[in-house]
Design a protein around this motif. Sequence first.
Motif, short mmCIF file in Angstrom:
data_model
loop_
_atom_site.label_atom_id
_atom_site.label_comp_id
_atom_site.label_asym_id
_atom_site.label_seq_id
_atom_site.Cartn_x
_atom_site.Cartn_y
_atom_site.Cartn_z
N UNK A 71 0.83 -1.15 -0.19
CA UNK A 71 0.07 -0.05 0.13
C UNK A 71 1.12 1.05 -0.21
N UNK A 72 2.21 1.08 0.55
CA UNK A 72 3.21 2.08 0.45
C UNK A 72 3.63 2.71 -0.38
N UNK A 73 4.06 1.56 -1.25
CA UNK A 73 4.49 1.49 -2.44
C UNK A 73 3.43 2.02 -3.79
N UNK A 74 2.09 1.54 -3.66
CA UNK A 74 1.47 2.22 -4.35
C UNK A 74 -0.18 2.87 -3.90
N UNK A 75 0.06 3.60 -3.34
CA UNK A 75 -1.16 4.40 -2.81
C UNK A 75 -2.24 4.26 -3.19
N UNK A 76 -2.57 5.19 -4.20
CA UNK A 76 -3.16 5.47 -5.54
C UNK A 76 -4.11 4.15 -5.71
N UNK A 77 -4.07 2.50 -5.65
CA UNK A 77 -4.77 2.54 -5.91
C UNK A 77 -5.97 2.21 -5.10
N UNK A 78 -7.27 1.50 -5.83
CA UNK A 78 -8.24 1.22 -4.76
C UNK A 78 -7.90 0.05 -3.96
N UNK A 79 -7.55 -0.66 -2.75
CA UNK A 79 -7.43 -1.13 -1.73
C UNK A 79 -8.08 -1.98 -1.24
N UNK A 127 -2.15 -4.03 -11.08
CA UNK A 127 -1.40 -2.77 -10.25
C UNK A 127 -1.66 -2.29 -11.24
N UNK A 128 -1.39 -2.44 -12.00
CA UNK A 128 -1.13 -0.66 -13.52
C UNK A 128 0.20 -0.83 -14.52
#
Length: 210
Positions: A71-79, A127-128
């Motif tokens: 989450x810290x690496x990819x904060x903009x994803x809808x987790x 993950x895009x």
Amino acid sequence: MQIISTNIGVPTRIVWSGNSELTGIFKYPVVEALFLGKTDVSKDTVIDRVHHAGLNKACYLFSADQYDYWKALYPDLEWDWGMFGENLTVAGLDESQIRIGDVYRIGTALVQISQPREPCYKLGVRFGTQEILRQFIERKHPGTYVRILEEGEVQKGDPVALEQQSKNTLTVQQFYELMYAKEKSKATLQLFMSNESVPEYKKERYKKFL
């Protein structure tokens, strides 16, 4: 260890290398229990049965403990749970401690640790970015597949209880490191080849390194 979430795949159409295809990696939490069958999880979406499902990959487990890192690496994803394509999100799962061949009771199912997950381009699609494949390999916490010794139901909150530890000390993490290491450890190779729970097709690929 404990089940934090049970997740089922939704058939999703993607475009990869100019080709349109379906994938089941887009998994999301469900309320109901999952039935773990011998070759797959009931009602789950499995498109590519060459690389997914089957006796050695009937169900995929991933650690809930790893989510904060990603989450810290990819904060903009809808987790949400299921982001890594796992059927079972497990608190306390540690690949450096779990051995290939360990047997666990989860709900009414009895499962055996079989092999780590190898990331493919579909994880990158979710993950895009395909950059996550390198990051996932370097992280060395790939989750694990299990084979189903006794079919049964698993639901959120179920404990993951060790029933029998493998006498062979090869861990999921050692197996994973062996796959991607340029220089293969002879000691790890010997553990790998002597472990009765390592799938035979994997052993065939690694005989050349002995």
